[in-house]
Enzyme design. Sequence first.
Site, PDB file in Angstrom:
ATOM      1  N   SER A 259      -3.327   1.020   1.662  1.00  0.00           N
ATOM      2  CA  SER A 259      -3.438   0.106   2.793  1.00  0.00           C
ATOM      3  C   SER A 259      -4.838   0.220   3.382  1.00  0.00           C
ATOM      4  CB  SER A 259      -2.398   0.456   3.852  1.00  0.00           C
ATOM      5  OG  SER A 259      -2.763   1.680   4.455  1.00  0.00           O
ATOM      6  N   LYS A 260      -5.078  -0.558   4.418  1.00  0.00           N
ATOM      7  CA  LYS A 260      -6.419  -0.610   5.026  1.00  0.00           C
ATOM      8  C   LYS A 260      -6.925   0.784   5.397  1.00  0.00           C
ATOM      9  CE  LYS A 260      -7.553  -5.119   6.123  1.00  0.00           C
ATOM     10  NZ  LYS A 260      -6.848  -6.233   6.678  1.00  0.00           N
ATOM     11  N   ARG A 261      -5.989   1.631   5.801  1.00  0.00           N
ATOM     12  CA  ARG A 261      -6.317   3.005   6.201  1.00  0.00           C
ATOM     13  C   ARG A 261      -7.056   3.755   5.081  1.00  0.00           C
ATOM     14  NH1 ARG A 261      -3.058   7.180   5.554  1.00  0.00           N
ATOM     15  NH2 ARG A 261      -1.369   5.973   4.628  1.00  0.00           N
ATOM     16  N   HIS A 262      -6.805   3.383   3.836  1.00  0.00           N
ATOM     17  CA  HIS A 262      -7.446   4.079   2.721  1.00  0.00           C
ATOM     18  C   HIS A 262      -8.865   3.587   2.433  1.00  0.00           C
ATOM     19  CE1 HIS A 262      -3.131   4.852   1.825  1.00  0.00           C
ATOM     20  NE2 HIS A 262      -3.612   6.032   1.530  1.00  0.00           N
ATOM     21  N   GLY A 263      -9.345   2.688   3.272  1.00  0.00           N
ATOM     22  CA  GLY A 263     -10.718   2.212   3.072  1.00  0.00           C
ATOM     23  C   GLY A 263     -10.747   0.868   2.387  1.00  0.00           C
TER      24      GLY A 263
END
Length: 487
Positions: A259-263
Site C-alpha cells: 500500500s501507499k505506506r510502503h512507498g
Amino acid sequence: MERIKWVMASVSGNAAETGTPGVTRFAPSPTGFLHIGNARTGLFSWLYARHHGGKTLLRIEDTDKVRSTKEAIDVILDGLNWLGLEFDGHTYYQSQFEARHAEVAHELIASGAGYRCYLTQEELAARREKAREEKKPFRIESEWRDADPSTWPEGQDYVVRIKAPRDGETVIEDLVQGKVTVKNSELDDFVLLRSDGTPTYMLAVVVDDHDMGVTHIIRGDDHLNNAFRQLTIIKAMGWPEPRYAHIPLIHGQDGAKLSKRHGAMGVNDYRDELGILPEALLNYLLRLGWGHGDREEFTKDEAVEMFDISGVGKSPSRFDMKKLLSLNGHYIREADNARLAALIAPRIGPKADIDTLVAAMPVLKTRARDINELADGAAFLFKSRPLELTAQAQALLDSDAQLLLWRISARLAAENDWTSGPLEASLKAMAEELGLGLGKLAQPLRAALTGQTTSPGIFDVLVLLGKEESLARIDAQAVPGDQIAEL
Ligand code: GLU
C-alpha cells in the site's frame, strides 16, 4: 447457438489444455496511477497470450466517471507503453458499452434469471439493522425475487438483481489457486443494474469479457470471490465459462498488502522518482510470483518463450527493493550508452552535454543501481569553477589536505600519460613516499575534483575530466606550504 458452444467447450476442455491460443485481457480501472501489482497482472495476461500465440486485449474500466479522467487514463496507457506491453487491436473503454450491459440485464429478467427489485434503501437499511441486532449475517431476501411481473409497481425506482442459485455449489478450477468450491447458499442476489440504469462492475465485466471473446481471465486474487458471482451471470446467459487464474497479490517486506505506506506504488514513480529502467521492472515483476528454476534474469523475449501460468506460485510474494535495484544495476550496465546519456541529461540540468556523457558512460555505469545514482555520479563533469562543495567535502579540506593537494597538483602536472594506470602508479608512489594510505590522498582529491565525497573511482574521475580541468580544480582548493605557514 451460444449454449451449444458452451457445451462443446466444456467437453473439449479449456483452451490452455487443448493448446488452442486463448484471448486474455487486462482491465485496469483508472485510479490516477498504474499500481505495480496491476502492472504485474497486465504482464502475466500479456505473457500468457504471447506465449500461447493468442491475443491480449486492453480494456479501461472507466465506469467511475469522477475518477476516470483523461489524465488518469493516460497514466495507465503511458505506464504500459513504457513497459513495452502492447495489446492487440484497439483499446476498449467499458463506459462505451453501458447500453449493452443494460440489454443483458433485461435479457436476464426476460429469461427469469434476473428480477426487478423494488426494495428501497430504507427497507434494506432496516433489514440490515435487524440482522445486526439478531447477530445474524445479513443476506438479501427480496420478496421481489419471485414476484409476478404484473405486480411490478409502475413508475417506481427499482434495481435489477440476479437470481443467485440457492442450492448446490459452484466450483472453479483455478489455474493458480487450484479447485475452489463455494456453497451457492453463500451467493447473494447482487445488483446488476442500479436504479439509475447504470451497470455494476459485476455485470459490466462479465458482458465485456464475453463480447470481447476472452477465454482466460488472469487477475489479482482479490477478485476470486467475484468470480463465483460472475459465473452466476455467465451460466444464466449460457455463455462459455472462461478459465480463471487468480494470482496472489504483492505484499511489502512486512508481509502486509502493498500500500501507499510502503512507498512508491505507481509504475511511473519507479521510472521518474526511483530511476528504474523498464526492462528491470518488467524482469522484477515477472520474477515476483513466477519462477523458472533459480534463474533471475529474463529479457522480454525469453519471458514470452518460457512463461506459463503453471509457474505462478500460490502464496503472496514480498516486494524486495534491494533485488529490484540489483537487477536495475545489471540492466544499466547492459544498456546502450547513448540511451543512458539521454536519460540522465535532464536529471543533471541544462549544462549536461550528451557527447561528454556518452564518452564517460562506460566508467559511470559500472556502479550505479538506478538512473538517479548515475546522474549524481556524472554531475561533477559539468560543474564550473569554483566548485560548490558539499558540507562533507568542505570538511575534508582542512589545511593539511590543502597542502596535500598542492603537492598532488605539482606531481600530476608532471604526468604526461593521462590514463588511469600511470595516474594510479603515480599517486600510489606519492602516498608511499609520504607514508600515507592512498585513501588519505584520494579523499581530498575527490572533494576538490567533484565537490562531493562520493564519485566514480578517483582515477576515472581524473581521466574523465582531463589534465587541464583536473589540475585547475585541484589548484582551486590547494594552498602552498609557505602560505599555510603564514596563516
Ligand atoms: N477493473 C478491475 C480492477 O482494476 C479489474 C477487473 C477484473 O480484472 O475483472 O481491479
